[in-house]
Write a protein that holds these residues in place. Sequence first.
Motif, PDB file in Angstrom:
ATOM      1  N   ALA A 180       0.858  -1.180   0.000  1.00 17.48           N
ATOM      2  CA  ALA A 180       0.000   0.000   0.000  1.00 17.48           C
ATOM      3  C   ALA A 180       0.894   1.229   0.000  1.00 17.48           C
ATOM      4  CB  ALA A 180      -0.911   0.011   1.223  1.00 17.48           C
ATOM      5  N   LEU A 181       0.414   2.323  -0.587  1.00 18.14           N
ATOM      6  CA  LEU A 181       1.184   3.567  -0.624  1.00 18.14           C
ATOM      7  C   LEU A 181       0.760   4.485   0.513  1.00 18.14           C
ATOM      8  CD1 LEU A 181       1.337   4.491  -4.434  1.00 18.14           C
ATOM      9  CD2 LEU A 181       3.116   3.469  -3.011  1.00 18.14           C
ATOM     10  N   ALA A 182       1.758   5.120   1.128  1.00 20.71           N
ATOM     11  CA  ALA A 182       1.499   6.091   2.197  1.00 20.71           C
ATOM     12  C   ALA A 182       2.189   7.396   1.843  1.00 20.71           C
ATOM     13  CB  ALA A 182       2.009   5.563   3.531  1.00 20.71           C
ATOM     14  N   HIS A 183       1.452   8.499   1.957  1.00 20.97           N
ATOM     15  CA  HIS A 183       2.000   9.805   1.597  1.00 20.97           C
ATOM     16  C   HIS A 183       1.766  10.794   2.728  1.00 20.97           C
ATOM     17  CE1 HIS A 183       3.129  13.248  -0.880  1.00 20.97           C
ATOM     18  NE2 HIS A 183       2.038  13.863  -0.432  1.00 20.97           N
ATOM     19  N   CYS A 184       2.794  11.575   3.033  1.00 19.36           N
ATOM     20  CA  CYS A 184       2.708  12.623   4.053  1.00 19.36           C
ATOM     21  C   CYS A 184       2.670  13.986   3.380  1.00 19.36           C
ATOM     22  CB  CYS A 184       3.908  12.560   5.004  1.00 19.36           C
ATOM     23  SG  CYS A 184       4.050  11.019   5.911  1.00 19.36           S
TER      24      CYS A 184
ATOM     25  N   TRP B  70       3.745   8.302  12.307  1.00 16.81           N
ATOM     26  CA  TRP B  70       2.512   7.955  11.592  1.00 16.81           C
ATOM     27  C   TRP B  70       2.650   6.610  10.884  1.00 16.81           C
ATOM     28  CZ3 TRP B  70       1.286   8.427   6.032  1.00 16.81           C
ATOM     29  CH2 TRP B  70      -0.065   8.129   5.771  1.00 16.81           C
ATOM     30  N   PHE B  71       3.774   6.401  10.222  1.00 15.51           N
ATOM     31  CA  PHE B  71       3.999   5.120   9.547  1.00 15.51           C
ATOM     32  C   PHE B  71       3.854   3.965  10.547  1.00 15.51           C
ATOM     33  CE2 PHE B  71       7.047   7.321   6.353  1.00 15.51           C
ATOM     34  CZ  PHE B  71       5.987   7.637   5.523  1.00 15.51           C
ATOM     35  N   GLN B  72       4.497   4.111  11.718  1.00 16.00           N
ATOM     36  CA  GLN B  72       4.477   3.043  12.719  1.00 16.00           C
ATOM     37  C   GLN B  72       3.053   2.784  13.203  1.00 16.00           C
ATOM     38  OE1 GLN B  72       7.069   1.112  13.616  1.00 16.00           O
ATOM     39  NE2 GLN B  72       5.640  -0.080  14.845  1.00 16.00           N
ATOM     40  N   GLY B  73       2.311   3.861  13.475  1.00 16.75           N
ATOM     41  CA  GLY B  73       0.934   3.702  13.934  1.00 16.75           C
ATOM     42  C   GLY B  73       0.048   3.045  12.885  1.00 16.75           C
ATOM     43  N   LEU B  74       0.235   3.438  11.630  1.00 17.26           N
ATOM     44  CA  LEU B  74      -0.554   2.869  10.544  1.00 17.26           C
ATOM     45  C   LEU B  74      -0.239   1.380  10.371  1.00 17.26           C
ATOM     46  CD1 LEU B  74      -2.549   3.364   8.219  1.00 17.26           C
ATOM     47  CD2 LEU B  74      -0.609   4.088   6.795  1.00 17.26           C
TER      48      LEU B  74
ATOM     49  N   VAL C 275      -3.058   8.791   3.355  1.00 17.79           N
ATOM     50  CA  VAL C 275      -2.453  10.122   3.379  1.00 17.79           C
ATOM     51  C   VAL C 275      -2.758  10.792   4.710  1.00 17.79           C
ATOM     52  CG1 VAL C 275      -4.473  11.242   2.345  1.00 17.79           C
ATOM     53  CG2 VAL C 275      -2.204  12.307   2.117  1.00 17.79           C
ATOM     54  N   ILE C 276      -1.844  11.637   5.152  1.00 17.89           N
ATOM     55  CA  ILE C 276      -2.063  12.432   6.355  1.00 17.89           C
ATOM     56  C   ILE C 276      -1.511  13.827   6.105  1.00 17.89           C
ATOM     57  CG2 ILE C 276       0.130  11.787   7.447  1.00 17.89           C
ATOM     58  CD1 ILE C 276      -1.416  11.755  10.140  1.00 17.89           C
ATOM     59  N   ILE C 277      -2.181  14.826   6.660  1.00 19.15           N
ATOM     60  CA  ILE C 277      -1.741  16.214   6.540  1.00 19.15           C
ATOM     61  C   ILE C 277      -1.246  16.678   7.902  1.00 19.15           C
ATOM     62  CG2 ILE C 277      -2.417  18.578   5.958  1.00 19.15           C
ATOM     63  CD1 ILE C 277      -4.588  17.400   4.155  1.00 19.15           C
ATOM     64  N   PHE C 278      -0.008  17.154   7.946  1.00 17.59           N
ATOM     65  CA  PHE C 278       0.603  17.590   9.198  1.00 17.59           C
ATOM     66  C   PHE C 278       0.688  19.112   9.276  1.00 17.59           C
ATOM     67  CE2 PHE C 278       2.867  13.405   8.702  1.00 17.59           C
ATOM     68  CZ  PHE C 278       2.315  12.804   9.812  1.00 17.59           C
TER      69      PHE C 278
ATOM     70  N   THR D 275       6.387  -4.296   7.958  1.00 22.52           N
ATOM     71  CA  THR D 275       7.514  -3.704   7.234  1.00 22.52           C
ATOM     72  C   THR D 275       7.124  -2.406   6.533  1.00 22.52           C
ATOM     73  OG1 THR D 275       8.459  -5.889   6.820  1.00 22.52           O
ATOM     74  CG2 THR D 275       9.272  -4.091   5.462  1.00 22.52           C
ATOM     75  N   LEU D 276       7.992  -1.412   6.686  1.00 22.18           N
ATOM     76  CA  LEU D 276       7.919  -0.166   5.926  1.00 22.18           C
ATOM     77  C   LEU D 276       9.046  -0.193   4.901  1.00 22.18           C
ATOM     78  CD1 LEU D 276       6.948   2.849   5.538  1.00 22.18           C
ATOM     79  CD2 LEU D 276       8.752   3.450   7.184  1.00 22.18           C
TER      80      LEU D 276
END
Length: 464
Positions: free
Chosen positions: A75-79, A135-139, A108-111, A147-148
Amino acid sequence: MNCTRTFAVKKCWGTSIIGWRCNFEYIYGVLEEFNNHINTSFPHLREGKFLLACSGGLDSVVLTHLCHGAGLDFALAHCNFNLRGDASDGDEAFVKKLAAELDKEFYVIIFNTVNYMNKNKVSLQMAARELRYDWFQGLMEQKGWSTLVTAHHADDNLETFLINLSRGTGIDGLTGIPEKTASISRPLLKYSRVQLEAYAKERNLEWREDLSNQETKYLRNKIRHQIVPLLKELHPTFLTNFKQTQHFLRQTSGIAEDHINQIKEQLFNRDNEVIKISISELMKLNPIEGYLYALLNEYGFMEWNDVLSLLTAMGGKEVRSKTHRLLKHREYLLLEEISISTGMEYAINEEDKRLEEPLKMSLDIVDKIEETGNTILYVDKETLKYPLTVRKWRKGDYFYPFGMRGSKKVSKFFKDIKMDQISKEKQWLLCSDDNVVWIMGKRGDDRFKVTDSTKMILKISIQE
């Protein structure tokens, strides 16, 4: 090859049969090599789904396409760090579109990065790093992924090497970014940015350019744009040579680590949460400065002259890092993690039978004194005033040691039993109306002892 694929190749690279064949063989070769790399070095990425961090830049876009081409499940994760206005939103939209095209889940998350930076008094780059990895760890925990995968490559490794070198470091700081940790994998570390860019151009891939990466006010960018090009100019195979050097450094580091672990087994004696190190045995090591760094570096110490001076300092002297402290006590150094002392008092009401914090205790009415030991105290319940309190010792505290006449300062008692500073700070007292009932696990107070006239015996036990 079907017509659709042929058309796509011709659309990207023109109609020359020779040019098309060369480009196809290049693409196929890179993907095949990446597949082999995954099978050899990252087989766990084929065993289950993972999270891939994608900024929308060249590196992470190439990684995304390579992982997709290799048939990996991710899955893709974007900050969105909300730092570049419309450009940040454009990056987010780009990665979202990429995920849709490849039929991948997208998160996605907006900081509010600036607010976090100001609140925590860290640099902008450190703020962004802490935010994204938290955020990556929590997700990952939420989704059950272990794994990330990130897009660090060989040039990132070189930049990190130079940053660490400029700040001062040991061999660990020169061995570079690890390919794998318990939760992070970096399958692009063997590739240079030139290789990634060539692959992207051959595939006619699109990516986003972050113009702030061109600004040389940041140390990493200054190294990337001003120092690394000069190094590569000095020798055309500089990056290749550097990777080989790091390979040897990692091997040397492994040999040194094995040796240091053997030394630690001999010198580090753990007593609960405190590590006790013989100074006389330390002094036999040569060169002592190098051994001190190797033995204590992982605990965050930086003032190595102060650490060295501690060996010959008076008792009670200490050196602190952000996470640990090293204390001189007689012929030993005591190493412990720094804990935040709350100074709290824990109340025990008369009806309470159990206490869970700050340590486990039981309180029971008994008919007679039976089992004894350092973790058990029998007192005359009618001499107590509730609520009782459990607290740390304070300067000026005194008690009447059981079986002795007269009072004694708690600090003097500690000195008599040769208690070190760390143990003193960890010691709990059980008190009644601020009178010491028990130096817990050590000595009771004679004023509260059980006598022939005692009508109710209270047994207080510390649970191991």
